[in-house]
Write an enzyme that holds these catalytic residues in place. Structure first.
Site, PDB file in Angstrom:
ATOM      1  N   ASN A  46     -93.411 -54.801  31.143  1.00 33.23           N
ATOM      2  CA  ASN A  46     -92.893 -55.033  32.491  1.00 33.23           C
ATOM      3  C   ASN A  46     -91.746 -54.064  32.742  1.00 33.23           C
ATOM      4  O   ASN A  46     -90.960 -53.790  31.835  1.00 33.23           O
ATOM      5  CB  ASN A  46     -92.390 -56.471  32.634  1.00 33.23           C
ATOM      6  CG  ASN A  46     -93.491 -57.489  32.443  1.00 33.23           C
ATOM      7  OD1 ASN A  46     -94.644 -57.224  32.754  1.00 33.23           O
ATOM      8  ND2 ASN A  46     -93.148 -58.633  31.917  1.00 33.23           N
ATOM      9  N   VAL A  55     -85.835 -59.288  30.845  1.00 28.15           N
ATOM     10  CA  VAL A  55     -85.018 -58.890  29.701  1.00 28.15           C
ATOM     11  C   VAL A  55     -84.938 -57.369  29.732  1.00 28.15           C
ATOM     12  O   VAL A  55     -85.956 -56.697  29.606  1.00 28.15           O
ATOM     13  CB  VAL A  55     -85.639 -59.373  28.367  1.00 28.15           C
ATOM     14  CG1 VAL A  55     -84.848 -58.841  27.186  1.00 28.15           C
ATOM     15  CG2 VAL A  55     -85.723 -60.890  28.342  1.00 28.15           C
ATOM     16  N   HIS A  59     -89.458 -53.780  25.449  1.00 30.69           N
ATOM     17  CA  HIS A  59     -90.278 -54.567  24.539  1.00 30.69           C
ATOM     18  C   HIS A  59     -91.646 -54.720  25.187  1.00 30.69           C
ATOM     19  O   HIS A  59     -91.816 -54.453  26.371  1.00 30.69           O
ATOM     20  CB  HIS A  59     -89.657 -55.945  24.278  1.00 30.69           C
ATOM     21  CG  HIS A  59     -89.563 -56.805  25.491  1.00 30.69           C
ATOM     22  ND1 HIS A  59     -88.598 -56.604  26.468  1.00 30.69           N
ATOM     23  CD2 HIS A  59     -90.312 -57.849  25.899  1.00 30.69           C
ATOM     24  CE1 HIS A  59     -88.778 -57.511  27.428  1.00 30.69           C
ATOM     25  NE2 HIS A  59     -89.807 -58.271  27.107  1.00 30.69           N
ATOM     26  N   HIS A  61     -95.291 -57.292  25.430  1.00 32.86           N
ATOM     27  CA  HIS A  61     -95.879 -58.610  25.216  1.00 32.86           C
ATOM     28  C   HIS A  61     -97.283 -58.400  24.670  1.00 32.86           C
ATOM     29  O   HIS A  61     -98.029 -57.559  25.163  1.00 32.86           O
ATOM     30  CB  HIS A  61     -95.944 -59.388  26.540  1.00 32.86           C
ATOM     31  CG  HIS A  61     -94.607 -59.569  27.172  1.00 32.86           C
ATOM     32  ND1 HIS A  61     -93.872 -60.718  27.018  1.00 32.86           N
ATOM     33  CD2 HIS A  61     -93.864 -58.745  27.936  1.00 32.86           C
ATOM     34  CE1 HIS A  61     -92.730 -60.596  27.664  1.00 32.86           C
ATOM     35  NE2 HIS A  61     -92.701 -59.397  28.237  1.00 32.86           N
TER      36      HIS A  61
END
Length: 73
Positions: A46, A55, A59, A61
Site C-alpha cells: 500500500n 503504517v 512493508h 502484506h
C-alpha cells in the site's frame, strides 16, 4: 519489514532498491513455511492514504490460504 526506514514505495531510491528484493524473497520464504506457496498467494504494497497505507514504514502484506478473487475486495 526492512530495518532501514523507508516511509513509502515512493521513497525508494536506486540505493534502496535492494530492499524490495529482500522483501519479496522474505515473502516467498514465509509462503513456503506457511504451506501456501504451491496453491498461490498475493503480495500487497500500500502506498499513501488513498492506497490504504496506515503504517509509514515500507512493508508488504502476504495473503493466502484461501482463494483470492479479482478484483480484490
Amino acid at each position: 519489514i526492512p530495518r532501514q526506514h523507508i516511509a513509502t514505495l515512493n521513497d525508494l531510491t536506486p540505493e534502496t532498491e535492494a530492499v524490495m528484493s529482500h522483501l519479496f524473497r522474505g515473502a516467498r520464504q514465509v509462503a513456503a513455511q506457511e504451506g501456501i506457496a504451491e496453491d498461490g498467494y498475493r503480495t500487497v504494497l500500500n502506498c499513501n492514504v488513498a492506497g490504504g497505507q496506515s503504517v509509514y514504514h515500507l512493508h508488504l502484506h502476504l495473503l493466502g490460504g484461501r482463494s483470492l478473487h479479482w478484483p480484490p475486495g
